[in-house]
Every structure is written in structure tokens, then in C-alpha cells.
Design a protein around this motif. Structure first.
Motif, PDB file in Angstrom:
ATOM      1  N   GLY A   1      -8.112  -2.422   3.350  1.00 32.91           N
ATOM      2  CA  GLY A   1      -8.321  -1.326   2.418  1.00 32.91           C
ATOM      3  C   GLY A   1      -8.510  -1.837   1.003  1.00 32.91           C
ATOM      4  O   GLY A   1      -8.075  -2.936   0.655  1.00 32.91           O
TER       5      GLY A   1
ATOM      6  N   PHE B   1      -5.713  10.176   2.508  1.00 39.79           N
ATOM      7  CA  PHE B   1      -5.860   9.024   3.391  1.00 39.79           C
ATOM      8  C   PHE B   1      -6.485   9.443   4.728  1.00 39.79           C
ATOM      9  O   PHE B   1      -7.365   8.740   5.257  1.00 39.79           O
TER      10      PHE B   1
ATOM     11  N   PHE C   1       0.099   3.657  -3.121  1.00 39.99           N
ATOM     12  CA  PHE C   1      -0.839   4.750  -2.869  1.00 39.99           C
ATOM     13  C   PHE C   1      -0.319   6.118  -3.323  1.00 39.99           C
ATOM     14  O   PHE C   1      -1.017   6.835  -4.056  1.00 39.99           O
TER      15      PHE C   1
ATOM     16  N   LEU D   1      -8.011  -0.125  -2.878  1.00 40.96           N
ATOM     17  CA  LEU D   1      -7.693   0.971  -3.786  1.00 40.96           C
ATOM     18  C   LEU D   1      -8.451   0.739  -5.087  1.00 40.96           C
ATOM     19  O   LEU D   1      -8.396  -0.350  -5.667  1.00 40.96           O
TER      20      LEU D   1
ATOM     21  N   SER E   1     -10.675   6.142  -5.908  1.00 44.17           N
ATOM     22  CA  SER E   1     -11.410   5.994  -4.652  1.00 44.17           C
ATOM     23  C   SER E   1     -10.665   5.057  -3.713  1.00 44.17           C
ATOM     24  O   SER E   1      -9.883   4.204  -4.143  1.00 44.17           O
ATOM     25  N   LEU E   2     -10.927   5.245  -2.439  1.00 45.99           N
ATOM     26  CA  LEU E   2     -10.300   4.437  -1.394  1.00 45.99           C
ATOM     27  C   LEU E   2     -11.370   4.007  -0.409  1.00 45.99           C
ATOM     28  O   LEU E   2     -12.176   4.828   0.044  1.00 45.99           O
TER      29      LEU E   2
ATOM     30  N   PHE F   1       0.833  -1.210   0.000  1.00 49.97           N
ATOM     31  CA  PHE F   1       0.000   0.000   0.000  1.00 49.97           C
ATOM     32  C   PHE F   1       0.864   1.255   0.000  1.00 49.97           C
ATOM     33  O   PHE F   1       0.616   2.199  -0.759  1.00 49.97           O
TER      34      PHE F   1
END
Length: 376
Positions: free
Chosen positions: A295, A352, A228, A297, A243-244, A224
Motif C-alpha cells: 500500500g 479502505f 491510517f 498512503l 489518496s490510497l 498502517f
């Protein structure tokens, strides 16, 4: 251990290495065919009388030399492009070998070149020796190129066998020696290549293990952290949606305390499997960020679609739960969902934090709910 960005994936590393070696080695040798012709022509009996032939030969080998230098590797170095490049480059090698083989034959046959026959013959020996060592990666093609270099001259010597028997036998014996050398050089090249490929594969396995959560087989926090920031930068630069979704298992500590860590692991695995069923698009990147926090992504995904998938996940998880020791157990999660906003998120960290704050609001508001991230 950081991967070397110059190296390709292991599935076509051998082809990539071969193309690199072919390009490097062919460029070093191309000029010597031109020099050998200039010497052969220049030391002939009457160079001025052979001026048209001398210029034609010079232009021919200059053209081949230029084509070798201009024939660069493909920009997109995939397996199909590299195979096509190697095939075309070997065509240039074959034409060069045949061209010199015919030159050697003509020099042996023509009285005008009697004074420079030794130059042409020594050049043929030099070129064939270099060929056996330099292009041993493709044994059959290299044998073909050696024959193109040798056979025209041997044919002329055979026609003159009464006068040229010693030279004919010597060249034939040396050709047999070169074929033996080629066979050994071919084995050594591919043994070295196999060792390098094993190292590449080991590096890739290490990279995969270092970026994968061993329990759930999802990406881990290291993956990540690597993806990210670059995905946020790409979304900002290209003005594409990103989007997260952040997910946290509700009351996970209670499962560990009441049933033990093995049961907690079973819960985490079941949660990851449910993520795979819902977030199953090729573009979705599923991750375990640590403990009971996960999470997703979602590049190229607007907030509305991310919200829809995340809410579907939450609802199905709450209704299905998971099996533990033969009994059905309730399992819920709190979620924070947000989409990158280049006008408000001045960094990946800011984006984040917005989504993470939404996740904590969902937990504070009673858990088993989804909260959208508010633009900063």
C-alpha cells in the motif's frame, strides 16, 4: 511497549532533560534569595534608616524570582529553541548570583549591617552549596555562578584580612570543597543522563523494528493501522486530500511454488525497490500490508495525481520485470486507487474497503490493471 508521549526523540533528549531539570530546580530556589535579603535587612542595626535600600533589594530579588517563574519552556521544543532557552535562563541565574554576591560584599563592608553579617554569610554558604548540587549539568557555568556568589565577599574579607583572616580562610577552603563536589555531581548527572538516553534509543529502535517489514524495509501493517485512521481524521477535519493505493503482486503463489520461498523473497524485494523509485515524494508512505499486498498512503494528493503515479508504476513494472537466477522474469501487479471522500466515507474502514474492492475488481478483470475506487 507504547512510547511515552512526554519524551522527545533521542537526538535531543539530553538537552530536553537538562532544560526540564533547570526549570524545576531554579523555581524552587529563587524565593530564598528574597528571604535571605529580608532577614539580612530586617536584622541590620537600623532597618528603618536603610528603608530605601531595603525596598530596592526586595524589588530586585522579587523581580528575579518573577522572571524565573515566567520564563517557561518554549512551546516548540526543538534543539535550537531549547538551547536558546537554557542560555537565557542561565543569564537569570548569573544575575541572581552576582546580585547576592554584591549584597554579601556590601554587608561585610558596611557597619550598618554588622548585626546581620552572619545571616548573609550563612546564606552565601547555603546558596553556593545548593548551586554545586542543583546546577551541576553545566560545570563551567556553575563554576562561574559560584565565583559570582563568592568573589565579591572574599574580596572584602581580603581587604579586612587582619581582622577577618579566619573567616576568609574558612570560606576559601569551603569554596575549594564545593568545586570538588561540583565535579563529582557533574559526572553523576551526565552518567544518569547517558543511561536514560540509552533506554530512549533502545525504545526507538524497538518501535522502528516493530513497525518495519524486515524483508522490504517498508512500513508494516502495524504502522498502517496506526497511521491510517489518524490521517483520515486529519483529512476530514482539515478538508485536505488523501489518496490510497493498494497493490497486489499477480500470481505470486506461482513464483513461490515453482522457484521456492527464497525466490519469492527476491520478488518481494524487487517489487519494494520499484515502489521506492516511483513513489519517492517525501509525503508518500510505503507499506507492506502482508504477503504480496502493498500500500501507499498519499496525504495531500488528489485522485488524479495518485492515479497517474500508480499507472506509471504498473506500466514500468510490467515492462521491466525482475531478475531471478540470472533470467528475466515477468512481474505484474493489480492496483486499486481511491481518494478519501468525506461526504461518502463515514469511516477509515469504509474508505479502505472502497479501495480494497477496487483492487479485487482489477484482479477479477484479468490482473495487470488499475481500477479506481467508486465512491460509496
Amino acid at each position: 511497549m507504547a512510547p511515552d508521549p512526554r519524551l522527545p526523540p533521542s537526538d535531543y533528549f539530553a538537552l530536553w532533560r537538562e532544560s526540564q531539570d533547570t526549570l524545576t530546580r531554579t523555581r524552587l530556589g529563587g524565593i530564598y534569595y528574597l528571604l535571605a535579603w529580608l532577614l539580612t535587612w530586617g536584622f541590620s542595626t537600623e532597618p528603618s534608616a536603610l528603608l530605601p535600600l531595603g525596598i530596592a533589594g526586595s524589588l530586585f530579588f522579587t523581580l528575579l524570582l518573577t522572571l524565573r517563574w515566567l520564563h517557561c519552556l518554549p512551546v516548540q521544543e526543538n534543539e535550537a529553541n531549547l538551547r536558546h532557552w537554557i542560555d537565557r535562563h542561565w543569564t537569570l541565574i548569573f544575575i541572581t548570583a552576582l546580585g547576592w554576591g554584591l549584597v554579601h560584599a556590601w554587608v561585610l563592608y558596611s557597619p550598618e549591617f554588622e548585626a546581620s553579617r552572619l545571616i548573609a554569610t550563612l546564606s552565601t554558604l547555603a546558596f553556593s552549596t545548593a548551586m554545586a548540587f542543583t546546577f551541576s549539568m553545566r560545570k563551567r557555568r556553575c563554576v562561574t555562578a559560584l565565583l559570582l556568589l563568592y568573589l565579591p565577599g572574599l574580596a572584602v574579607l581580603a581587604l579586612q584580612a587582619r581582622e577577618q583572616m579566619a573567616v576568609l580562610v574558612t570560606l576559601a577552603l569551603y569554596l575549594s570543597y564545593l568545586l570538588l563536589v561540583l565535579n563529582r555531581s557533574h559526572r553523576e548527572y551526565h552518567a544518569s543522563l547517558a543511561l536514560k538516553q540509552q533506554l530512549i534509543e533502545q525504545r526507538e529502535r524497538f518501535e522502528q523494528l516493530s513497525r518495519t517489514d524486515t524483508l522490504t524495509q517498508l512500513g508494516n501493517r502495524l504502522q498502517f493501522n496506526g497511521l491510517f485512521p489518524s490521517m483520515v481524521a486529519s483529512a476530514r477535519r482539515q478538508r485536505t486530500p488523501l489518496s490510497l493505493v493498494l497493490l497486489d503482486i499477480d500470481l505470486f503463489k506461482r513464483i513461490n511454488d515453482e522457484f521456492g520461498h527464497a525466490s519469492g523473497d527476491a520478488c518481494l524485494y524487487a517489487f519494494a525497490e520499484h515502489m521506492r523509485r516511483v513513489f519517492r515524494r517525501d509525503s508518500d508512505i510505503l507499506l507492506r500490508l502482508g504477503g504480496e499486498e502493498f500500500g501507499v498512503l498519499m496525504p495531500g494528493t488528489h485522485l488524479e495525481q495518485a492515479h497517474e503515479l500508480a499507472e506509471r508504476f504498473r506500466g514500468e513494472l510490467a515492462s521491466e520485470g525482475f531478475e531471478l537466477h540470472g533470467q528475466h522474469r515477468t512481474l505484474t501487479a493489480s492496483l486499486g486507487v481511491g481518494s478519501f471522500d468525506p461526504e461518502r466515507d463515514d469511516s477509515a474502514e469504509a474508505f479502505f474497503k472502497r479501495v480494497d474492492d477496487a483492487l479485487y475488481r482489477a484482479k477479477a478483470d484479468g490482473r495487470n490493471r488499475l481500477t479506481l475506487a467508486i465512491p460509496g
